[in-house]
Write a protein that holds these residues in place. Structure first.
Motif, PDB file in Angstrom:
ATOM      1  N   MET A 104      40.819  27.932  31.113  1.00 14.25           N
ATOM      2  CA  MET A 104      40.600  27.199  32.170  1.00 14.25           C
ATOM      3  C   MET A 104      40.905  25.879  32.336  1.00 14.25           C
ATOM      4  O   MET A 104      41.545  25.518  33.597  1.00 14.25           O
ATOM      5  N   ASP A 145      42.342  29.289  45.090  1.00 12.51           N
ATOM      6  CA  ASP A 145      41.070  29.880  43.995  1.00 12.51           C
ATOM      7  C   ASP A 145      39.810  29.094  44.504  1.00 12.51           C
ATOM      8  O   ASP A 145      39.969  27.790  44.697  1.00 12.51           O
ATOM      9  N   PRO A 146      38.540  29.878  44.933  1.00 11.83           N
ATOM     10  CA  PRO A 146      37.318  29.301  45.076  1.00 11.83           C
ATOM     11  C   PRO A 146      36.771  28.335  44.362  1.00 11.83           C
ATOM     12  O   PRO A 146      36.294  27.183  44.465  1.00 11.83           O
TER      13      PRO A 146
ATOM     14  N   GLU B  70      48.992  39.125  41.936  1.00 10.29           N
ATOM     15  CA  GLU B  70      48.641  39.846  43.120  1.00 10.29           C
ATOM     16  C   GLU B  70      48.152  41.146  42.670  1.00 10.29           C
ATOM     17  O   GLU B  70      47.257  41.905  43.153  1.00 10.29           O
ATOM     18  N   PHE B 176      40.450  32.699  32.512  1.00 10.18           N
ATOM     19  CA  PHE B 176      40.124  31.644  33.571  1.00 10.18           C
ATOM     20  C   PHE B 176      39.980  32.168  34.498  1.00 10.18           C
ATOM     21  O   PHE B 176      40.486  33.223  34.997  1.00 10.18           O
ATOM     22  N   MET B 177      39.225  31.315  35.431  1.00 13.24           N
ATOM     23  CA  MET B 177      39.006  31.460  36.770  1.00 13.24           C
ATOM     24  C   MET B 177      40.305  31.547  37.739  1.00 13.24           C
ATOM     25  O   MET B 177      40.910  30.513  37.872  1.00 13.24           O
ATOM     26  N   LYS B 178      40.506  32.577  38.362  1.00 13.57           N
ATOM     27  CA  LYS B 178      41.862  32.717  39.183  1.00 13.57           C
ATOM     28  C   LYS B 178      41.367  33.464  40.778  1.00 13.57           C
ATOM     29  O   LYS B 178      41.142  34.684  40.521  1.00 13.57           O
ATOM     30  N   GLU B 179      41.468  32.762  41.693  1.00 11.73           N
ATOM     31  CA  GLU B 179      40.980  33.287  42.930  1.00 11.73           C
ATOM     32  C   GLU B 179      39.775  34.357  43.077  1.00 11.73           C
ATOM     33  O   GLU B 179      39.744  35.329  43.415  1.00 11.73           O
ATOM     34  N   GLY B 180      38.901  33.624  42.268  1.00 12.32           N
ATOM     35  CA  GLY B 180      37.537  34.419  41.930  1.00 12.32           C
ATOM     36  C   GLY B 180      37.483  35.398  41.050  1.00 12.32           C
ATOM     37  O   GLY B 180      36.385  35.807  40.922  1.00 12.32           O
ATOM     38  N   GLU B 185      47.059  35.231  31.314  1.00  9.63           N
ATOM     39  CA  GLU B 185      48.554  35.453  31.340  1.00  9.63           C
ATOM     40  C   GLU B 185      48.882  35.601  29.988  1.00  9.63           C
ATOM     41  O   GLU B 185      48.659  34.671  29.219  1.00  9.63           O
TER      42      GLU B 185
END
Lengths: 199, 742
Positions: A104, A145-146, B70, B176-180, B185
């Motif tokens: 992250m 991203d939120p 996506e 990790f957080m990506k677009e919720g 990767e």
């Protein structure tokens, strides 16, 4: 229906145009391998209803990252590279987001690094991008991203020959403006700067 | 006829059959597909172990993989939509709600004085409140520090911010957080993760098995979303694979065994009657064995059923001998039934649920088969005596001298072979279960993508109460921090990383008092008026006596906490600490005191325990040898002494074979030897009763068919067990024939 269709065509054309413009803007930024100068940070804190101002020097290496040396009111430094953000106080690390420890942090560092470097694809992957031409190009980056939106709602860059200012709108009504002045463009980094950006 | 005069016993037996079947039906037939049933109960903490297994046995990770984010996200979304309302998962998470982050921030702000991070606490306790204050100011005035300053008046030392990074980044590995979504990767591919916990129903073995549905749906989704593929990881997938494979093997092993046994019976007796009666006996015995296991355990492991198929070959023997010799064979049958039951009973003592079920199933089935022959067969109006000696031509048999020489030679080889091959006790737990190519590939990928670095080793911490437990865990994590500095591990997951003990929280609150002296200057430097310092002190005082408990933790963290905090089990409270990225497990092992902190290296511990059990099983064999020969001596007197060396030779020969073939004697090979001892004695007993010949040969062949079919199983313990019994019984049969003929 016809109007919507025409509007969509215009929107599509503009987005293609913005994409080209974004590349142009970042080609211009990266034309200088190293940019040095002074910066002023004005941070507005809504809860205190006042701005906190800090000043210092910066070193921007298009492909390596950015060093901020804060001179006043409290000397410290912040180094942003592709995989970490390291803040030091009197030579001691006080805060770090190290991508080696955590994916992250790596992602956040990569995204912030991309704002100052010629990594257009990372910007497109993570932001809704719009570019407005004028005396200076204005690049607006809205996070997709939120989680990033929890950190900032929008980043706006004003770019002439290089980045002149960055404005970050945060949640809760706070905002930060960075102004980059007295810029000069040396050919390369000093060995100390190289070392700090390589760590 | 004596036996025809046993109507009471017969009626009692029939009533017993009806009662057992009815009781089993009432309980319902349930097949246990749990992967963990493969492993023995190997420690005094078996109840704690069971809870840990239960917590982890339903968790799954499903990754949608694609070359771009996506597509991976859309693939994950399609899977999530397909199952979010189904009864396959009791929880399924794709999107991390941004409200969760807000919830975390609020939690850490509310408890900022109780949850001060270790570094800041250490500074405060060493009187360096100034350093804490300066560090906070540096962060506030630093570019791109991303510190949350929205509560700066109440938290001017940004205690909350330091914890946010620590809590948000805990145990996320490569994700990790990506677009919720949680994404990663790796090697040019994007992976979007869906976390879930499957329901009990989804794990049950049926045509509509939940995991089966997941596989079917994935196939459809991969066609609907070209370029997207799915990776499944977690114990439920392994349970499904092993149980599905077991059920297929039961079908074909039973099919082959029954078909061959039926064909041999038909060929030998030239009549359909013995065949049908024998097959009916097998069917009832199998059902009886199943019912008894159901009554005692409430369920039967699918793999126990695979082993149970050997009952076909063993129970048929009693029918064959009865059809040939009728009531004259009853004494031999009784002795043989006792010796085989003794063997199975010994296996029932093993602290290994799977082995106990196999033993109970086989012992009950065999007893039923014996009782059918003993009590029901005499009541049948058999058309004639089936004399194999008249139906078949005798095979030419070599002379006595030659037979004696061959017998002595084989005995000698059996006694010498172990010295040549060397008997090594070696259990290989990894070898007990082999993953299919796809599941292995998936697990490798999932491990690389997640990169959490869990090793299968962990600590169990106990305490008389929750606070004692947490305090002990803190002592352990402090030691782990030291080991982390020395490079023995990369990190760890522990409940006290989320909720410290009350003592630690009180220490934290007390240390924060030092900040009061600095608060006025700090707030002034941040642009607040003098009233803010008064408010700050008031806030601090208002927090006095507050304690963070498990109930206060943000909801999205509860899943992690439930895995780490085991709660009250028996008289004590337990938690589990998982060391991550372990490089030196020896150093970690030294941190356990064996009283309150236990280091569990599951695979090594199980293997060690299995080695111990194997040695015990070998002792059991010796004990049963002495016991059974006492019985034989009591029944056959001097004649029994003549054959005393045969079982010893068979056991030594079998051990030598297993050592030479498999590299070591494991518990399943040893269990096979226990059975060889029991079944092999049959041939000797028939010899003592002068009932050798075609009937014994026929029973030997049918038994070999059953265990031979089991040896073809892809399930390693079943293969080892089947092969060991196959070879051992062949040796027992040959030696018995040679001894009896000489």
């Amino acid at each position: 229906m016809k109007k919507i269709f025409i509007a969509l065509i215009f929107l599509f054309s503009f987005s293609c145009l913005w994409a080209d413009q974004l590349e142009d803007v970042y080609k211009r930024i990266s034309a200088h391998p190293v940019t040095k100068g002074e910066f002023t940070q004005e941070q507005y804190i809504k809860v205190a209803n006042r701005s906190l101002i800090s000043r210092g020097n910066f070193v921007m290496a298009a492909d390596k990252g950015v060093i901020f040396e804060i001179a006043e009111p409290f000397p410290s430094s912040m180094v942003v590279t592709e995989d970490k953000l390291v803040q030091t106080l009197s030579g001691n690390v006080v805060a770090v987001m190290d991508g080696k420890e955590n994916a992250m942090f790596k992602n956040i560092a990569k995204i912030i690094h991309s704002v100052f470097s010629n990594d257009v694809q990372v910007l497109r992957d993570n932001f809704q991008v719009s570019v407005t031409g004028g005396p200076k190009d204005v690049v607006e980056l809205v996070p997709k991203d939120p989680l990033l939106s929890m950190m900032f709602l929008k980043i706006t860059l004003a770019v002439g020959d290089s980045i002149d200012s960055v404005s970050v709108i945060e949640t809760g009504g706070n905002w930060v403006n960075y102004n980059f002045n007295n810029k000069f463009f040396p050919e390369k980094l000093t060995s100390d700067e190289e070392q700090r950006l390589a760590q | 006829m004596k036996n025809r005069g046993w109507p009471n016993n017969r009626t009692f037996f029939l009533l017993l059959l009806v009662a057992v079947f009815a009781a089993a039906l009432c309980r319902g037939v349930q097949i246990d597909t749990s992967f963990f049933s493969l492993f023995p109960e190997y420690s005094d903490l078996s109840d704690v172990e069971k809870k840990i297994s239960h917590n982890t046995s339903s968790s799954v990770y499903i990754f949608a993989e694609s070359s771009d984010f996506e597509s991976a996200e859309k693939g994950a979304e399609a899977f999530y939509d397909a199952f979010k309302d189904s009864d396959v998962f009791r929880s399924l998470t794709l999107y991390q709600d941004s409200a969760s982050f807000e919830e975390l921030k609020n939690f850490l702000f509310e408890h900022r004085y109780q949850l001060i991070d270790e570094e800041t606490l250490s500074l405060l306790e060493s009187g360096k409140a100034d350093s804490v204050a300066k560090s906070a100011l540096a962060q506030v005035y630093s570019p791109f520090s991303f510190a949350d300053l929205s509560r700066l008046d109440k938290d001017p030392f940004i205690l909350t911010e330091k914890n946010i990074k620590k809590y948000a980044s805990r145990n996320t590995g490569n994700m990790f957080m990506k677009e919720g979504c949680l994404a990663a990767e790796s090697d040019g591919k994007w992976y979007v993760m869906i976390r879930g916990a499957v329901t009990e129903k989804a794990l049950s073995f049926s045509k509509k098995n939940g995991i089966g549905n997941v596989y079917d749906r994935i196939k459809v989704l991969e066609q609907e979303w070209p370029g997207v593929s799915y990776i499944c990881s977690g114990v439920p997938f392994h349970s499904y694979e092993s149980s599905s494979k077991a059920m297929k093997e039961i079908s074909w092993i039973t099919g082959i065994s029954l078909a061959l046994v039926a064909a041999i019976l038909l060929f030998a007796f030239r009549s359909l009657f013995p065949m049908f009666i024998s097959l009916a006996n097998i069917a009832v015995s199998l059902l009886f064995g199943l019912s008894v296991v159901m009554i005692f355990y409430g369920q039967i492991n699918a793999l126990a059923l695979v082993f149970g198929t050997t009952l076909i070959g063993v129970s048929i023997d009693y029918s064959i001998h009865y059809f040939v010799n009728r009531e004259h064979i009853f004494r031999s049958l009784t002795v043989n039934c006792i010796s085989t039951e003794v063997s199975w009973s010994l296996l029932m003592l093993a602290p290994f649920p799977l082995l106990r079920q196999i033993a109970l199933f086989s012992a009950a089935g065999l007893l039923c088969s014996y009782l059918i022959v003993r009590l029901l067969y005499p009541a049948l109006s058999l058309p004639r005596r089936f004399d194999l000696h008249q139906n078949d031509r005798r095979l030419p048999v070599p002379g006595g001298h030659l037979v004696r020489t061959a017998g002595i030679l084989i005995l000698a080889i059996c006694f010498v072979a172990p010295a040549v091959s060397g008997i090594r006790i070696k259990n290989n737990i990894r070898g007990m279960y082999t993953m299919s190519g796809q599941l292995l590939e998936w697990e490798k990928k999932a491990s690389a993508v997640l990169s959490l670095g869990s090793s299968g080793e962990y600590f169990i911490v106990s305490g008389r109460g929750p606070q004692e437990l947490l305090a002990r865990e803190e002592q352990l994590t402090a030691a782990l921090e030291e080991e982390k500095k020395d490079g023995a591990l990369g990190g760890y997951a522990a409940i006290t990383s989320y909720i410290p003990s009350m003592a630690r929280q009180a220490r934290s609150y007390k240390a924060a008092e030092l900040l009061l002296q600095r608060s006025q200057a700090q707030l002034k430097a941040l642009g607040f008026g003098s009233a803010a310092a008064g408010q700050f002190e008031q806030d601090y005082r208002n927090n006095a006596g507050r304690i963070v408990t498990l109930k206060d933790v943000p909801s999205f963290m509860k899943e992690n906490i439930d895995t780490l905090y085991l709660g009250k089990i028996g008289d004590a409270y337990y938690s589990v600490v998982f060391p991550l990225l372990v490089k030196d497990s020896g150093a970690l092992k030294n941190l356990a005191d064996g009283e309150h902190v236990f280091f569990m290296s599951k695979i090594k511990d199980i293997e060690k325990e299995l080695d111990h059990l194997t040695k015990i099983a070998l002792c059991f064999i010796l004990a049963s040898y002495l016991l059974v020969f006492s019985i034989l001596f009591a029944v056959y007197r001097k004649k029994a002494l003549k054959t005393a060396l045969v079982p010893v030779a068979v056991i030594l020969g079998s051990l030598a074979f297993v050592s030479a073939a498999g590299g070591g004697v494991d518990l399943f090979a040893c269990s096979g030897i226990v059975l060889i001892f029991g079944l092999g004695l049959d041939y000797l007993v028939y010899g003592l009763e002068k009932k050798t010949g075609k009937a014994t040969l026929l029973s030997f062949i049918t038994t070999e068919i059953s265990f031979g079919a089991l040896a073809l199983s892809s399930f390693v313990p079943a293969h080892v067990f089947g092969l060991t019994v196959c070879v051992g019984l062949a040796l027992a049969y040959i030696l018995s024939c040679l001894i009896n003929r000489s």
